[in-house]
Design an enzyme around this catalytic site. Structure first.
Site, short mmCIF file in Angstrom:
data_model
loop_
_atom_site.label_atom_id
_atom_site.label_comp_id
_atom_site.label_asym_id
_atom_site.label_seq_id
_atom_site.Cartn_x
_atom_site.Cartn_y
_atom_site.Cartn_z
N LYS A 115 0.09 5.30 2.47
CA LYS A 115 -1.11 4.78 3.24
C LYS A 115 -0.63 3.99 4.73
CE LYS A 115 -1.44 0.06 1.60
NZ LYS A 115 -1.79 -0.65 0.49
N ARG A 125 -6.87 -11.11 -3.99
CA ARG A 125 -7.54 -9.66 -3.38
C ARG A 125 -8.10 -9.10 -4.64
NH1 ARG A 125 -4.35 -5.22 -0.37
NH2 ARG A 125 -4.05 -4.43 -2.32
C1 LIG Z 1 -0.71 -1.45 0.03
C2 LIG Z 1 -0.43 -1.34 -1.44
C3 LIG Z 1 0.88 -1.33 -1.88
C4 LIG Z 1 1.99 -1.07 -1.12
O1 LIG Z 1 2.33 -2.06 -0.14
P1 LIG Z 1 3.59 -2.33 0.41
O2 LIG Z 1 3.62 -3.80 1.04
O3 LIG Z 1 3.30 -1.43 1.69
O4 LIG Z 1 4.67 -1.92 -0.39
C5 LIG Z 1 1.06 -1.53 -3.41
N1 LIG Z 1 -0.19 -1.67 -4.05
C6 LIG Z 1 -1.57 -1.75 -3.74
C7 LIG Z 1 -2.55 -2.11 -4.50
C8 LIG Z 1 -1.52 -1.66 -2.21
O5 LIG Z 1 -2.94 -1.67 -1.84
#
Ligand SMILES: *Cc1c(COP(=O)(O)O)cnc(C)c1O
Length: 363
Positions: A39, A134
């Site tokens: 993402k 969250r």
């Molecule tokens: C964005 C996200 C990740 C990855 O996070 P990074 O900090 O880019 O490694 C992993 N799990 C969830 C649920 C996320 O939303």
């Protein structure tokens, strides 16, 4: 003279691949598989392919619009939806992905129904909120009950495991105590269902320090990693870990100089509001050589997160479509039509890969 169109995002796929493999090896040495989270780079196919070819367990994104274009493009890894699904998108979640993270019974029921209609088995990981506030079940009994419901009543879903997310909203650290709490949740569920869960997914980049320090509870066997691979910046710069074995410049933004002039460093006139309604303060350093670039906040979000790759260049600020540099102390003469390169942060890359204005080059 400049070549091609600017601004341009230059993506070095071999550096990205290096980062993926180094982090993956480090994790696998600790019995941990990686979901490659794409993402951060808006799901760019070329990047997703690198995660796939490196053998990541899953390719993951928070948005279906990034997952959909990967279908039929030869990605072998199963696809994972990491934002807890909207009720309105369960049909697509089942159609486009193999596994999703979940925290609502209502959504799980809808996923189960859809999986039945589509004659598919959909895997789910139930999320525990361990304090970051969250997504995830706060009440551990509710998590356990829901797990039993999935296991016993939702025939089209496969309870694949439990997971957590830390260090996103609440900035809560993924300590081994927190992760041990997740393991306890997994064990409580396993005791009731009489089998081992396939995945205990202990977070994201912010959990990598536990691997580096060897303090990850041994039951954790899946991390979902984005930033720590794409940019590899946060653990080094915010957390102080030595990540020198990872490239920080797999993604570089290159912009073209559209004006070079000597100007005062303090605005001249009555200071009111800037383009974004702020009332900033300015440092008066006298007359300085400044360069203007043809890209701005619309392209990358936050100018303070751009790091010039040359010494002696400083980002002074930006408006929507312009970035202003102090180049008084630059190591070369910078002229109109020249280009300047920047290393970027997570805040920048999410905008840069979304901006329709950016050229992209893969090297
Ligand atoms: C964005 C996200 C990740 C990855 O996070 P990074 O900090 O880019 O490694 C992993 N799990 C969830 C649920 C996320 O939303």
């Amino acid at each position: 003279m400049s070549q091609g169109r600017y601004p341009k995002l230059v993506v070095d796929l071999s550096k990205l691949r290096h980062n993926i493999e180094r982090v993956q090896n480090m994790c696998q040495d600790n019995g941990v598989e990686i979901a490659g989270v794409i993402k951060g780079c808006t799901g760019l196919l070329e990047c997703a392919q690198q995660f796939d070819r490196a053998g990541c367990k899953f390719i993951a994104s928070s948005r279906l619009e990034q997952i959909e274009p990967l279908k039929g493009r030869g990605i072998a890894a199963p696809l994972m939806m990491i934002r807890v699904p909207m009720l309105s998108e369960v049909e697509e979640v089942v159609r486009l992905t193999d596994i999703s993270l979940n925290s609502e019974v209502e959504v799980l029921k809808a996923l189960n129904r859809q999986a039945g209609i589509q004659d598919k088995e959909h895997k789910v990981i139930l999320m525990a909120d361990l304090g970051d506030l969250r997504e995830g079940f706060w009440d551990k009994d509710e998590l356990l009950e829901t797990a039993l419901m999935v296991e016993n009543d939702m025939y089209n879903l496969k309870l694949a495991g439990v997971g957590t997310n830390l260090g996103c909203y609440g900035a809560v650290a993924a300590t081994s105590e927190k992760l041990q709490e997740l393991v306890s949740c997994a064990e409580a569920i396993e005791e009731k269902i009489g089998r081992e869960l396939e995945f205990v997914s202990g977070g994201a980049t912010s959990s990598l320090p536990r691997i580096i320090e060897g303090t990850l509870p041994s039951r954790i066997n899946l991390l979902r990693v984005g930033e720590g691979i794409l940019l590899a910046k946060d653990l080094q710069e915010l957390w102080g870990y030595d990540m020198s074995y990872l490239y920080k410049d797999a993604f570089v933004v290159r912009a073209e100089v559209i004006e070079v002039k000597n100007k005062p460093s303090h605005p001249v006139g009555e200071i009111m509001f800037d383009a974004f309604g702020n009332q900033p303060t300015y440092n008066d350093r006298g007359m300085r050589t400044r360069a203007l670039l043809g890209l701005g906040k619309v392209d990358y979000g936050f100018p303070e997160d751009l790091v010039p790759m040359e010494d002696g260049i400083e980002v002074l600020g930006a408006s929507s479509d312009h970035t202003i540099l102090d180049i008084e102390d630059a190591g070369r003469e910078i002229k109109v039509g020249d280009t300047v390169d920047f290393r970027i942060s997570y805040s920048n890359i999410v905008y840069l890969t979304n901006s329709g204005n950016m050229e992209r080059t893969y090297i």
